[in-house]
Design an enzyme around this catalytic site. Structure first.
Site, PDB file in Angstrom:
ATOM      1  N   GLY A   1      -3.017   5.186   6.067  1.00 42.00           N
ATOM      2  CA  GLY A   1      -3.574   5.252   4.717  1.00 42.00           C
ATOM      3  C   GLY A   1      -2.487   5.513   3.697  1.00 42.00           C
TER       4      GLY A   1
ATOM      5  N   LYS B   1       7.754   1.744  12.259  1.00 39.40           N
ATOM      6  CA  LYS B   1       7.883   2.197  13.657  1.00 39.40           C
ATOM      7  C   LYS B   1       8.194   1.056  14.599  1.00 39.40           C
ATOM      8  CE  LYS B   1       3.431   1.196  13.281  1.00 39.40           C
ATOM      9  NZ  LYS B   1       2.456   1.240  12.273  1.00 39.40           N
TER      10      LYS B   1
ATOM     11  N   GLU C   1      -7.315  -4.098  11.463  1.00 38.35           N
ATOM     12  CA  GLU C   1      -6.725  -5.396  11.137  1.00 38.35           C
ATOM     13  C   GLU C   1      -7.436  -6.482  11.923  1.00 38.35           C
ATOM     14  OE1 GLU C   1      -2.500  -5.573  11.185  1.00 38.35           O
ATOM     15  OE2 GLU C   1      -2.355  -3.525  10.441  1.00 38.35           O
TER      16      GLU C   1
ATOM     17  N   GLY D   1       1.452   9.018  10.510  1.00 39.23           N
ATOM     18  CA  GLY D   1       1.160   8.958   9.064  1.00 39.23           C
ATOM     19  C   GLY D   1       1.605  10.217   8.346  1.00 39.23           C
TER      20      GLY D   1
ATOM     21  N   THR E   1       0.827  -1.211   0.000  1.00 44.02           N
ATOM     22  CA  THR E   1       0.000   0.000   0.000  1.00 44.02           C
ATOM     23  C   THR E   1       0.864   1.264   0.000  1.00 44.02           C
ATOM     24  OG1 THR E   1      -1.588  -1.268   1.252  1.00 44.02           O
ATOM     25  CG2 THR E   1      -1.890   1.099   1.262  1.00 44.02           C
ATOM     26  N   VAL E   2       1.807   1.341   0.956  1.00 39.97           N
ATOM     27  CA  VAL E   2       2.580   2.575   1.084  1.00 39.97           C
ATOM     28  C   VAL E   2       3.641   2.683  -0.018  1.00 39.97           C
ATOM     29  CG1 VAL E   2       4.016   3.958   2.629  1.00 39.97           C
ATOM     30  CG2 VAL E   2       2.145   2.599   3.573  1.00 39.97           C
TER      31      VAL E   2
ATOM     32  N   LYS F   1       5.183   4.523  18.747  1.00 42.50           N
ATOM     33  CA  LYS F   1       5.272   5.876  18.188  1.00 42.50           C
ATOM     34  C   LYS F   1       5.732   6.868  19.253  1.00 42.50           C
ATOM     35  CE  LYS F   1       1.750   4.728  14.766  1.00 42.50           C
ATOM     36  NZ  LYS F   1       0.305   4.637  14.535  1.00 42.50           N
TER      37      LYS F   1
ATOM     38  N   GLY G   1     -13.146  -3.455   7.180  1.00 41.85           N
ATOM     39  CA  GLY G   1     -11.774  -3.280   6.704  1.00 41.85           C
ATOM     40  C   GLY G   1     -11.078  -2.073   7.313  1.00 41.85           C
TER      41      GLY G   1
HETATM   42  N1  HSE Z   1      -2.337   0.884  12.719  1.00 37.79           N
HETATM   43  C1  HSE Z   1      -2.033   2.259  12.890  1.00 37.79           C
HETATM   44  C2  HSE Z   1      -3.233   3.015  13.401  1.00 37.79           C
HETATM   45  C3  HSE Z   1      -1.603   2.946  11.607  1.00 37.79           C
HETATM   46  O1  HSE Z   1      -4.301   2.445  13.565  1.00 37.79           O
HETATM   47  O2  HSE Z   1      -3.081   4.186  13.679  1.00 37.79           O
HETATM   48  C4  HSE Z   1      -0.209   2.663  11.219  1.00 37.79           C
HETATM   49  O3  HSE Z   1       0.702   3.241  12.107  1.00 37.79           O
END
Ligand code: HSE
Length: 438
Positions: free
Chosen positions: A304, A107, A192, A136, A13-14, A207, A189
């Protein structure tokens, strides 16, 4: 140098998003850098499927072998977007050994192996950039490294996990329990399956450890950060919080206490008029206070394809500018050339002093409140507000309290004694309060 060559490892994706930014905005990026920034090789185990981007890379630059990127003498910048730990680390270290600058969004890797990777970058005189690892598309790493670099950072309060924020928003709006909202989010979706690291506070702690490392100049392990998730928050707690004038958010908090650092991730109540209380859905926000700048707020999409790719490309551009200008050496990954004189010591959670919300589940009989209040008083915990709702003859009812500032160790001890009372039917819920209204 008229062209900066970029190799991407991981075309998910990224990765596809980063390629899309670099091709869509090629001209404006070239103008900003003073050289063309061109993706010359992409490695992924799947080089066949459509990635849903307007223009796919030419087949000739795709490979299933990451080593073709890492050992390509023409590539200046290696972008690791494959995720995972061990293989990603191996590839990054190898690329650095080969003199490549590295960009990563990983991260978890930095939170786990940061010090080793930072040292390798410095040893090899290459850049390591990781804007996309926190928040993000929000340029918080750049803000800490550049825009706020004249300040001592006093406080950082972040909503750093979009999945948890989305779940808490839906629980608040729809009055549904955690498990139901998670199930819906997975089906749609948005989360996860299962979103364990998102909802248990680990992702936010990853983070926060990166933010602290940059803000204070010394790597901090996420394992040293106290973390609790949002799984124990109930619609009742959200409703009571609202009655008291608060919202519940998963907060990642770091505060400079002078000799120690407060660092914690947990569900917290914040006043509804606090700017972070209005950060909803999957948005992230980071509130920073610097000693000179005062309060700063950063807000945007924390995940995203497009927002994350925007952050990755900002790192590529930063490095490309340095290459283009012929800078000797690269700034160290944490943007501190010397380590701070004093090591960062994280305060144990037992020493935290903050207001608390307690929800007791008690029988509705005479004297219950005074028994609970007595134990709180014995532990020097002063009550600021109480709500008791409903009367169920014989059954337990919620008694909800806000306290003034108290010590965590005292709060935990008092709760364990209260939970032993025969008039208390269930385990007491504790939620820490941030930014008190009192
Ligand atoms: N899974 C993370 C979130 C995004 O829900 O913020 C990716 O760092």
């Amino acid at each position: 140098m008229s062209q900066i060559n970029v190799g991407i490892i991981g075309f998910g994706t990224v990765g596809a998003g980063a390629f899309e930014v670099l091709t869509t905005n090629r001209e404006i990026i070239a103008n900003r850098v003073g050289a063309e920034v061109v993706v010359t090789k992409i490695a992924d185990l799947d080089i066949e499927s459509d990635r849903g981007i307007p223009v796919m890379p030419p087949k000739a630059i795709l490979t299933v072998d990451a080593m073709e990127v890492i050992h390509d003498p023409k590539i200046h910048v290696v972008v690791e977007l494959m995720g995972g730990l061990e293989k990603a680390k191996e590839f990054i270290l190898k690329a650095m050994e080969n003199g490549k600058h590295v960009v990563t969004a990983n991260k978890a890797l930095l939170a786990e192996y940061g010090p080793e990777i930072y040292r390798a970058a410095e040893r090899h005189g290459v850049a390591l950039a990781f804007e996309a690892s926190v928040g993000g598309g929000i340029p918080i790493v750049g803000a800490l490294k550049h825009g706020l670099s004249g300040n001592r950072i006093r406080t950082c309060i972040g909503i750093l996990n979009g999945t948890s924020n989305y779940i808490l928003t839906k629980m608040t709006e729809e009055g549904l329990p955690f498990s139901k909202v998670v199930q819906e989010a997975v089906t749609l979706g948005y989360a996860e399956d299962p979103p364990t690291l998102d909802v248990d506070g680990t992702d936010a702690a990853h983070k926060l450890s990166i933010i602290i490392s940059i803000a204070f100049g010394s790597p901090v392990s996420f394992k040293d950060i106290f973390r609790e998730g949002i799984g124990a928050v109930t619609p009742d707690d959200i409703r009571f919080a609202e009655e008291f004038g608060y919202s519940i958010k998963l907060l990642a908090i770091a505060k400079d206490l002078g000799d120690r650092l407060e660092a914690r991730v947990h569900a917290a109540m914040i006043p509804k008029d606090h700017i972070l209380a209005n950060v909803d859905e999957a948005f992230n926000a980071i509130y920073i206070e610097g000693d000179f700048v005062g309060p700063n707020l950063y807000y945007g999409l924390g995940a995203g394809r497009r927002p994350t790719a925007s952050a990755v490309v900002s790192d590529i551009i930063g490095i490309a500018r340095q290459i283009r200008s012929g800078t000797k050496g690269m700034p160290p990954p944490l943007a501190h050339v010397r380590s701070p004189a004093q090591e960062i010591v994280i305060q144990p959670i037992e020493d935290l002093v903050t207001p608390y919300y307690f929800r007791f589940s008690a029988l509705d009989t005479p004297g219950v409140l005074s028994k609970i209040a007595g134990i709180l008083a014995d532990h020097k915990i002063s009550i600021s507000s109480v709500i008791q709702k409903g009367r169920k003859s014989g059954g337990p009812v919620p008694i909800v309290m806000l306290t003034h500032e108290a010590r965590e160790s005292a709060a935990q001890k008092a709760i364990s004694l209260i939970d032993e009372l025969d008039v208390v039917a269930d385990k007491t819920v504790l939620i820490r309060v941030e930014g008190s209204r009192q």
